[in-house]
Design an enzyme around this catalytic site. Structure first.
Site, PDB file in Angstrom:
ATOM      1  N   PRO A   2       0.731  -1.167  -0.090  1.00  0.00           N
ATOM      2  CA  PRO A   2      -0.132  -0.182   0.084  1.00  0.00           C
ATOM      3  C   PRO A   2       1.022   1.272  -0.013  1.00  0.00           C
ATOM      4  O   PRO A   2       1.749   1.466   0.826  1.00  0.00           O
ATOM      5  CB  PRO A   2      -0.776  -0.351   1.314  1.00  0.00           C
ATOM      6  CG  PRO A   2      -0.135  -1.120   2.135  1.00  0.00           C
ATOM      7  CD  PRO A   2       0.820  -1.983   1.097  1.00  0.00           C
ATOM      8  N   GLU A   3       0.486   2.351  -0.697  1.00  0.00           N
ATOM      9  CA  GLU A   3       1.214   3.573  -1.058  1.00  0.00           C
ATOM     10  C   GLU A   3       0.382   4.722  -0.209  1.00  0.00           C
ATOM     11  O   GLU A   3      -0.700   4.126   0.314  1.00  0.00           O
ATOM     12  CB  GLU A   3       1.365   3.570  -2.503  1.00  0.00           C
ATOM     13  CG  GLU A   3       2.453   2.913  -3.017  1.00  0.00           C
ATOM     14  CD  GLU A   3       2.765   3.244  -4.450  1.00  0.00           C
ATOM     15  OE1 GLU A   3       2.679   4.313  -4.669  1.00  0.00           O
ATOM     16  OE2 GLU A   3       2.861   2.237  -5.304  1.00  0.00           O
ATOM     17  N   LYS A  59       3.720   6.438   4.981  1.00  0.00           N
ATOM     18  CA  LYS A  59       3.032   5.322   4.563  1.00  0.00           C
ATOM     19  C   LYS A  59       2.509   4.567   6.055  1.00  0.00           C
ATOM     20  O   LYS A  59       2.240   3.648   6.277  1.00  0.00           O
ATOM     21  CB  LYS A  59       3.807   4.291   3.805  1.00  0.00           C
ATOM     22  CG  LYS A  59       4.021   4.736   2.468  1.00  0.00           C
ATOM     23  CD  LYS A  59       4.581   3.415   1.800  1.00  0.00           C
ATOM     24  CE  LYS A  59       5.665   4.057   0.633  1.00  0.00           C
ATOM     25  NZ  LYS A  59       6.132   2.913   0.100  1.00  0.00           N
ATOM     26  N   ARG A 284      13.286  -2.337  -9.051  1.00  0.00           N
ATOM     27  CA  ARG A 284      11.682  -2.119  -8.958  1.00  0.00           C
ATOM     28  C   ARG A 284      11.303  -2.132 -10.683  1.00  0.00           C
ATOM     29  O   ARG A 284      12.193  -1.345 -11.536  1.00  0.00           O
ATOM     30  CB  ARG A 284      11.370  -0.904  -8.480  1.00  0.00           C
ATOM     31  CG  ARG A 284      12.087  -0.848  -7.093  1.00  0.00           C
ATOM     32  CD  ARG A 284      11.330  -1.906  -6.289  1.00  0.00           C
ATOM     33  NE  ARG A 284       9.836  -1.511  -6.068  1.00  0.00           N
ATOM     34  CZ  ARG A 284       9.219  -0.864  -5.245  1.00  0.00           C
ATOM     35  NH1 ARG A 284      10.090  -0.055  -4.214  1.00  0.00           N
ATOM     36  NH2 ARG A 284       7.865  -0.835  -5.080  1.00  0.00           N
TER      37      ARG A 284
END
Ligand SMILES: [Zn+2]
Length: 294
Positions: A2-3, A59, A284
Site C-alpha cells: 500500500p502506498e 505510509k 523495481r
C-alpha cells in the site's frame, strides 16, 4: 504494497470508526517480527488510552492516544504503602503519558475493525479490544508490517501533498540518481511508491531513468503538479486495489482502473498508442511510454 493513497484511505476509514473509543485491552501474538517496539511498551501505551485521532503520516497509520487520567483512581494511603498495589491502579499509572500507536502495513498488512465474534483470521498478530465492544485486528500473512509506539512521530521525508513547490525543487535538484529512484526515496518524500511514481512521471512526460540532475526547474514543476494530481485522484477513488489491498471496511479501491502506465507493459499508450515499456530500475519495475516521456 500500500502506498500513500491506500494508507490515507485506510486511515480515514479507521478514523470514522474508532475516534473517541477507548482501548480496554491488548493481545499480541507470539511472532516477533511485527513488533518494532517491545510488547510490554506497546501494551503499556495502548491500554486504557483513548484514541483521539487516526491519520496518515507517510505510509504509516498513526493513532493519537490520550491517557485516561480521569479514570485513574487516586490510591488510598493504605494502597500507597502497600508493596503490591492493585493491578488496575498499576496499569493506569503506567499509561500516564500520551503517545502514538504507529502501524506500518508492509506488504500484506491489514487493519480491520471487527466484532468480537467475527472469526479470527490466520496471521492475526494483534487484537485491540475497544470500550465500544469492537476490536481492531492487525492481520499480516507475510509479516513485513510493523507495530510500534512513539511520541511526536514524524516521517523522515516531506509530505507530498503538503510540500511547497520551492521545497520540492530543492529536494530533487542536482541528485545523481534516476528520477524514479529519487521519487521512491522515503527520506525525500514520504509515501510515494512504485505505482504513483510511474503514473506521475507519465503525466509529467519524464522518463523514469532520467537523471534527476538533468531535470530543469520547469520539469520538476510539472512533476510536482502531476504527483499531487495523481495522489489526490487516487485518494478520491479509495486507492488502487492490486494484490490484496482492502480498506478498513474490507472494500476495494478503484484507482487501478485509471493506471495509464503501471502494469500496462506492451499495451498501447492511451495518448499515442505506442506500446508501454517496462524496465527495471534499482530492482523495481518501471513503466513508461517511450514516445510521450523524454
Ligand atoms: Zn505515449
Amino acid at each position: 504494497m500500500p502506498e500513500l493513497p491506500e494508507v490515507e484511505t485506510i486511515a480515514r476509514g479507521l478514523s470514522r470508526r474508532v475516534i473517541g473509543d477507548t482501548i480496554e485491552s491488548v493481545w499480541l501474538g507470539s511472532k516477533p517480527e511485527p513488533l518494532k517496539s517491545p510488547a510490554r511498551e506497546i501494551v503499556k501505551a495502548l491500554e486504557s488510552a483513548q484514541i483521539t485521532d487516526v491519520r496518515r503520516v507517510g505510509k504509516h497509520i498513526v493513532f493519537d492516544l490520550k491517557a485516561n487520567r480521569a479514570t485513574q483512581p487516586s490510591p488510598s494511603p493504605k494502597q500507597r504503602n502497600s508493596l503490591a498495589p492493585p493491578a488496575r491502579a498499576r496499569r493506569l499509572a503506567a499509561t500516564s503519558n500520551s503517545g502514538q500507536w504507529i502501524v506500518h502495513l508492509g506488504m500484506t498488512g491489514r487493519m480491520l475493525v471487527c466484532m468480537p465474534d467475527d472469526p479470527v483470521e490466520k496471521h492475526t498478530h494483534a487484537i485491540v479490544t475497544l470500550a465500544s465492544g469492537r476490536e481492531l485486528r492487525f492481520v499480516d500473512p507475510r509479516r513485513f508490517g510493523r507495530l510500534s509506539v512513539a511520541h511526536g512521530f514524524k516521517a523522515p521525508g516531506s509530505e507530498p501533498l503538503q510540500v511547497e513547490l520551492d521545497r520540492f525543487v530543492t529536494l530533487f535538484r542536482g541528485r545523481k540518481t534516476p528520477i524514479k529512484s529519487a521519487l521512491l526515496n522515503q527520506k525525500l518524500l514520504s509515501g510515494v511508491g512504485n505505482i504513483y511514481a510511474d503514473e506521475a512521471l507519465f503525466r509529467a512526460g519524464i522518463r523514469p531513468r532520467r537523471h534527476t540532475a538533468s531535470l530543469s526547474k520547469e520539469d520538476l514543476g510539472r512533476l510536482y503538479l502531476a504527483l499531487r494530481e495523481v495522489l489526490k485522484e487516487a485518494i478520491k477513488l479509495g486507492g488502487s486495489s492490486i494484490s490484496d489491498y482492502v480498506d478498513a471496511g474490507g472494500g476495494e479501491g478503484f484507482f487501478q482502473l485509471r493506471h495509464r502506465v503501471y502494469g500496462r507493459e506492451s499495451e498501447p499508450c492511451l495518448v499515442c498508442q505506442t506500446p508501454i515499456r517496462r524496465i527495471v530500475i534499482a530492482g523495481r519495475s518501471s513503466h513508461y511510454c517511450p514516445k510521450c516521456q523524454k
